[in-house]
Enzyme design. Sequence first.
Site, PDB file in Angstrom:
ATOM      1  CE  LYS A  23       5.287   0.122   4.446  1.00  0.00           C
ATOM      2  NZ  LYS A  23       6.196   1.263   4.738  1.00  0.00           N
ATOM      3  NE  ARG A  71       0.012   4.262   5.163  1.00  0.00           N
ATOM      4  CZ  ARG A  71       0.713   3.782   4.140  1.00  0.00           C
ATOM      5  NH1 ARG A  71       0.316   2.699   3.522  1.00  0.00           N
ATOM      6  NH2 ARG A  71       1.799   4.389   3.747  1.00  0.00           N
ATOM      7  NE  ARG A 120       9.742   5.620  -2.100  1.00  0.00           N
ATOM      8  CZ  ARG A 120       8.895   5.236  -1.132  1.00  0.00           C
ATOM      9  NH1 ARG A 120       8.929   3.989  -0.690  1.00  0.00           N
ATOM     10  NH2 ARG A 120       8.073   6.102  -0.603  1.00  0.00           N
ATOM     11  NE  ARG A 130       5.477   7.214  -3.338  1.00  0.00           N
ATOM     12  CZ  ARG A 130       5.284   6.395  -2.307  1.00  0.00           C
ATOM     13  NH1 ARG A 130       5.739   5.150  -2.371  1.00  0.00           N
ATOM     14  NH2 ARG A 130       4.666   6.803  -1.225  1.00  0.00           N
ATOM     15  NE  ARG A 143       4.929   9.204   2.373  1.00  0.00           N
ATOM     16  CZ  ARG A 143       6.047   9.006   1.674  1.00  0.00           C
ATOM     17  NH1 ARG A 143       6.679  10.028   1.139  1.00  0.00           N
ATOM     18  NH2 ARG A 143       6.522   7.804   1.526  1.00  0.00           N
TER      19      ARG A 143
HETATM   20  P1  ADP Z   1       8.573   1.425   1.928  1.00  0.00           P
HETATM   21  O1  ADP Z   1       7.789   0.563   0.970  1.00  0.00           O
HETATM   22  O2  ADP Z   1       8.609   0.836   3.308  1.00  0.00           O
HETATM   23  O3  ADP Z   1       8.165   2.856   1.935  1.00  0.00           O
HETATM   24  P2  ADP Z   1      10.810   1.012   0.057  1.00  0.00           P
HETATM   25  O4  ADP Z   1      10.956  -0.467  -0.029  1.00  0.00           O
HETATM   26  O5  ADP Z   1      10.223   1.712  -1.084  1.00  0.00           O
HETATM   27  O6  ADP Z   1      10.082   1.402   1.436  1.00  0.00           O
HETATM   28  O7  ADP Z   1      12.277   1.593   0.360  1.00  0.00           O
HETATM   29  C1  ADP Z   1      12.482   2.997   0.508  1.00  0.00           C
HETATM   30  C2  ADP Z   1      13.785   3.395  -0.187  1.00  0.00           C
HETATM   31  O8  ADP Z   1      14.905   2.852   0.510  1.00  0.00           O
HETATM   32  C3  ADP Z   1      13.887   2.879  -1.622  1.00  0.00           C
HETATM   33  O9  ADP Z   1      14.580   3.859  -2.355  1.00  0.00           O
HETATM   34  C4  ADP Z   1      14.716   1.593  -1.482  1.00  0.00           C
HETATM   35  O10 ADP Z   1      15.466   1.318  -2.658  1.00  0.00           O
HETATM   36  C5  ADP Z   1      15.634   1.940  -0.308  1.00  0.00           C
HETATM   37  N1  ADP Z   1      15.923   0.768   0.561  1.00  0.00           N
HETATM   38  C6  ADP Z   1      15.118  -0.276   0.874  1.00  0.00           C
HETATM   39  N2  ADP Z   1      15.727  -1.131   1.729  1.00  0.00           N
HETATM   40  C7  ADP Z   1      16.949  -0.597   1.986  1.00  0.00           C
HETATM   41  C8  ADP Z   1      18.061  -1.004   2.795  1.00  0.00           C
HETATM   42  N3  ADP Z   1      18.046  -2.118   3.532  1.00  0.00           N
HETATM   43  N4  ADP Z   1      19.163  -0.196   2.815  1.00  0.00           N
HETATM   44  C9  ADP Z   1      19.197   0.946   2.071  1.00  0.00           C
HETATM   45  N5  ADP Z   1      18.182   1.382   1.289  1.00  0.00           N
HETATM   46  C10 ADP Z   1      17.072   0.625   1.250  1.00  0.00           C
HETATM   47  P1  ADP Z   2       5.084   4.425   1.886  1.00  0.00           P
HETATM   48  O1  ADP Z   2       6.087   4.098   0.834  1.00  0.00           O
HETATM   49  O2  ADP Z   2       5.293   5.752   2.521  1.00  0.00           O
HETATM   50  O3  ADP Z   2       4.896   3.357   2.896  1.00  0.00           O
HETATM   51  P2  ADP Z   2       2.638   3.920   0.311  1.00  0.00           P
HETATM   52  O4  ADP Z   2       3.047   3.754  -1.091  1.00  0.00           O
HETATM   53  O5  ADP Z   2       2.256   2.705   1.086  1.00  0.00           O
HETATM   54  O6  ADP Z   2       3.730   4.748   1.099  1.00  0.00           O
HETATM   55  O7  ADP Z   2       1.411   4.950   0.390  1.00  0.00           O
HETATM   56  C1  ADP Z   2       1.445   6.188  -0.265  1.00  0.00           C
HETATM   57  C2  ADP Z   2       0.216   7.005   0.121  1.00  0.00           C
HETATM   58  O8  ADP Z   2      -0.972   6.301  -0.286  1.00  0.00           O
HETATM   59  C3  ADP Z   2       0.022   7.251   1.617  1.00  0.00           C
HETATM   60  O9  ADP Z   2       0.752   8.376   2.083  1.00  0.00           O
HETATM   61  C4  ADP Z   2      -1.482   7.482   1.681  1.00  0.00           C
HETATM   62  O10 ADP Z   2      -1.835   8.778   1.211  1.00  0.00           O
HETATM   63  C5  ADP Z   2      -2.005   6.466   0.667  1.00  0.00           C
HETATM   64  N1  ADP Z   2      -2.282   5.160   1.290  1.00  0.00           N
HETATM   65  C6  ADP Z   2      -1.678   3.969   0.996  1.00  0.00           C
HETATM   66  N2  ADP Z   2      -2.162   2.982   1.772  1.00  0.00           N
HETATM   67  C7  ADP Z   2      -3.088   3.563   2.579  1.00  0.00           C
HETATM   68  C8  ADP Z   2      -3.931   3.074   3.615  1.00  0.00           C
HETATM   69  N3  ADP Z   2      -3.916   1.789   3.997  1.00  0.00           N
HETATM   70  N4  ADP Z   2      -4.755   3.967   4.242  1.00  0.00           N
HETATM   71  C9  ADP Z   2      -4.799   5.255   3.871  1.00  0.00           C
HETATM   72  N5  ADP Z   2      -4.028   5.787   2.907  1.00  0.00           N
HETATM   73  C10 ADP Z   2      -3.176   4.945   2.259  1.00  0.00           C
END
Ligand code: ADP
Ligand code: ADP
Length: 212
Positions: free
Chosen positions: A13, A88, A127, A159, A170
């Site tokens: 995302k 969420r 990541r 992180r 998660r």
């Molecule tokens: P989210 O926001 O959904 O948690 P991220 O965009 O941070 O996910 O991506 C999670 C990890 O996977 C990051 O380390 C990112 O660089 C990597 N990543 C994202 N898209 C891809 C993909 N299409 N193929 C491989 N790795 C990816």
């Molecule tokens: P991911 O990369 O796993 O999608 P985020 O960066 O979006 O994670 O979120 C990290 C953490 O921040 C979550 O595990 C939660 O603790 C908190 N958080 C983020 N967005 C929300 C939300 N909409 N509702 C509740 N907690 C949230």
Amino acid sequence: MNIVLFGPPGAGKGTQAKKLSEHYNIPHISTGDILRANVRDGTELGLEAKGYMDKGKLVPDEVLIGIIKNRLAEPDCVSGYLLDGYPRTIPQADALTGILEDIGKPLDVVLNIDFTNDELLSRLSGRRMCTCGVSYHIDFNPPKQNGICDVCGGKLYQRDDDKEEAIMQRLEVYSEQTQPLIDYYANTGIMVNIDGSGDIDDIFADICKALE
Ligand code: ADP
Ligand code: ADP
Ligand code: ZN
């Protein structure tokens, strides 16, 4: 363009949101980034949120609803918005519907990045983040220079919730509390499914095609 990005932790995302935000010139609103900035700054909100975040649990709904309500009221959202990580839970989605009605900016599309397999774990454990919000991966998407952000030159960090125990928590929270939103939005007819496997740029091209 008014967009919600949806998908499990690690689906990509944040990665796609950065590209979309530039392409469509709309603000990328990541609740995770907002919470992490508050934790770094040691605000009252950050102190409250940190305990939940480190354990991989959701921060309470009323806190998030307040954050998103204020953020959507900011002037840069006139041209649209891209929500990443919100909603969420069902109560968060209900609150969002009300907020968007009040400000007259209904959702155009919910992009569901469909990616549920074992690779989620390796995506999350590899990541590396920058405080500017850009994320990298040590194998799949490495920065040009080891440990340094390509965009701002900042030092990359892992992180606290990208360690195995919190990751498992998660993923469980996602399937219990967030996945039910797929049905919630599927019924509204504005949901688009995007295959989240494969190359980052190919996925971005699929998203752009779907939006046109
Ligand atoms: P989210 O926001 O959904 O948690 P991220 O965009 O941070 O996910 O991506 C999670 C990890 O996977 C990051 O380390 C990112 O660089 C990597 N990543 C994202 N898209 C891809 C993909 N299409 N193929 C491989 N790795 C990816
Ligand atoms: P991911 O990369 O796993 O999608 P985020 O960066 O979006 O994670 O979120 C990290 C953490 O921040 C979550 O595990 C939660 O603790 C908190 N958080 C983020 N967005 C929300 C939300 N909409 N509702 C509740 N907690 C949230
Ligand atoms: Zn950076």
